[in-house]
Design an enzyme around this catalytic site. Structure first.
Site, PDB file in Angstrom:
ATOM      1  N   ASP A  21       0.848  -1.191   0.000  1.00 26.76           N
ATOM      2  CA  ASP A  21       0.000   0.000   0.000  1.00 26.76           C
ATOM      3  C   ASP A  21       0.885   1.243   0.000  1.00 26.76           C
ATOM      4  O   ASP A  21       1.731   1.420   0.886  1.00 26.76           O
ATOM      5  CB  ASP A  21      -0.898  -0.021   1.245  1.00 26.76           C
ATOM      6  CG  ASP A  21      -2.075   0.928   1.146  1.00 26.76           C
ATOM      7  OD1 ASP A  21      -2.194   1.637   0.132  1.00 26.76           O
ATOM      8  OD2 ASP A  21      -2.882   0.961   2.091  1.00 26.76           O
ATOM      9  N   ASP A 121      -3.277   2.585  -5.689  1.00 27.14           N
ATOM     10  CA  ASP A 121      -2.213   2.640  -4.694  1.00 27.14           C
ATOM     11  C   ASP A 121      -2.072   1.412  -3.817  1.00 27.14           C
ATOM     12  O   ASP A 121      -1.256   1.407  -2.892  1.00 27.14           O
ATOM     13  CB  ASP A 121      -2.394   3.874  -3.801  1.00 27.14           C
ATOM     14  CG  ASP A 121      -3.727   3.873  -3.067  1.00 27.14           C
ATOM     15  OD1 ASP A 121      -4.633   3.145  -3.498  1.00 27.14           O
ATOM     16  OD2 ASP A 121      -3.859   4.622  -2.081  1.00 27.14           O
ATOM     17  N   GLU A 122      -2.833   0.353  -4.088  1.00 30.46           N
ATOM     18  CA  GLU A 122      -2.677  -0.835  -3.249  1.00 30.46           C
ATOM     19  C   GLU A 122      -3.036  -2.095  -4.021  1.00 30.46           C
ATOM     20  O   GLU A 122      -3.821  -2.067  -4.969  1.00 30.46           O
ATOM     21  CB  GLU A 122      -3.533  -0.734  -1.980  1.00 30.46           C
ATOM     22  CG  GLU A 122      -5.018  -0.634  -2.231  1.00 30.46           C
ATOM     23  CD  GLU A 122      -5.840  -0.671  -0.947  1.00 30.46           C
ATOM     24  OE1 GLU A 122      -5.670  -1.620  -0.162  1.00 30.46           O
ATOM     25  OE2 GLU A 122      -6.664   0.244  -0.748  1.00 30.46           O
TER      26      GLU A 122
END
Length: 373
Positions: A21, A121-122
């Site tokens: 993350d 983003d993850e």
């Protein structure tokens, strides 16, 4: 020992799962590109003072979070909570975030192709078998964390353990720029220490109900029988029973795919003005484009949805020659479809919406990106 434990499936502790993350991703990208913002409370959102108080926060850096400001909050809250000399609004630039996300995903694919992106983003990675050789999952996590920093100048955190939900809790626990390793023998004690708000799927309403029942931590959940949790919370109670005991059998789904992404709204009073309807379509096209970019998706089918005051609903779709995320193309196709239905303006539009279907994961731009590694 709680009763009814036999209602739960047998745990699987043989997988090796990493949840990677990025730390305050959009805000961190902007701070990297604007070093003068280092000591500012950076909020990625349109300044609500320029939009009649409207707008939602995409993300905020850690300085802003100390003032109680976070993602999905109304942007006007940042104005109310953060001193004016500290606060900086930056409009989101999804093309830039998308490019950085692709760089990160190229690094992930060096390790494994069993990757389940959650957003830009993850992602979850199954590294039970990996592409780099005889390395532990901790070494693989360290490799990605360090290479992401060298390549992008940004930090990320990761959790490594034997299932997905624990890995995500681990990455959250580690932030920023940290790592959490949860061994099977340590899982229940780790969970016992966590506040219930940290458990995936436990929203604010459910938190309030649980706290009224005296359930504030993972330890409190572990003390409740499986039957008790099912009786009170049905399916979610069963999930809580499993999670509080460290059980999650869901696989990392490398090809998990949404069927559609869209934006629609119901109006009261109904719309009779063409310019108002077209302005709304343009806004929806922008939102759909941003959502596609956030999730690394492309579409080749645009769908327009209309409902009149008599609650008659129609949908019209347009196939595109190639996959796209382009806001202007989405708008022009939706506008073209809208113009084939002039009778809806005469009758009054009660609902208007755009959606994108036939979604596919965007191909990573490896040719350009490897030159930066």
């Amino acid at each position: 020992m709680n009763n009814n434990e036999n209602l739960l499936p047998k745990n699987d502790i043989h997988r090796r799962i990493i949840h990677l993350d990025m730390d305050a991703f959009y805000a961190s990208v902007e701070m990297r590109d604007h070093p003068e913002l280092k000591n500012k409370a950076v909020v990625v959102a349109h300044d609500p003072r320029d939009f009649n108080g409207h707008g939602v926060i995409t993300t905020a850096n850690y300085i802003a979070r100390k003032y109680g400001v976070g993602s999905a909050m109304p942007a006007i809250k940042a104005v109310q909570l953060i001193p004016a000399d500290k606060l900086v609004f930056i409009p989101p630039n999804f093309d830039k975030y998308h490019a950085v996300s692709n760089q990160v995903h190229v690094i992930m694919h060096e390790v494994t192709d069993i990757i389940e992106p959650v957003s830009l983003d993850e992602a979850y990675l199954d590294v039970t078998k990996n592409k780099l050789g005889d390395y532990s999952s901790i070494q693989l996590g360290n490799y990605m964390q360090q290479k992401v920093y060298r390549t992008t100048g940004l930090t990320c955190s990761y959790g490594v353990t034997y299932n997905k939900f624990l890995a995500k809790m681990g990455s959250e626990y580690a932030k920023p720029f940290g790592k959490t390793v949860i061994l099977p023998s340590e899982a229940q004690s780790f969970l016992a220490q966590q506040d219930i708000k940290k458990f995936p799927g436990v929203g604010k309403k459910m938190q309030a109900v649980l706290r009224e029942m005296g359930i504030n931590t993972g330890a409190d959940l572990q003390q409740k029988s499986v039957k008790f949790l099912i009786d009170h919370f049905k399916k979610m109670g069963y999930v809580l029973a499993m999670h509080s005991r460290g059980i999650d059998l869901s696989p990392v789904e490398a090809k998990r795919q949404r069927k559609s992404i869209g934006k629609e709204r119901t109006f009261e009073p109904s719309i009779f003005d063409q310019q108002q309807a077209l302005t709304l379509l343009r806004n929806y096209a922008r939102d759909v484009s941003q959502m596609l970019k956030e999730k690394n998706l492309q579409t080749n089918c645009i769908v327009l949805k209309l409902r009149n005051t008599d609650f008659h609903t129609v949908t019209r779709r347009r196939m595109l020659r190639q996959k796209t995320q382009d806001e202007q193309l989405i708008y022009s196709e939706a506008k073209s479809l809208f113009e084939t239905l002039p009778e809806f303006l005469d009758q009054g539009i009660r609902l208007l919406g755009i959606s994108a279907t036939n979604l596919e994961q965007e191909t990573y731009r490896e040719t350009n990106l490897f030159s930066t590694l």
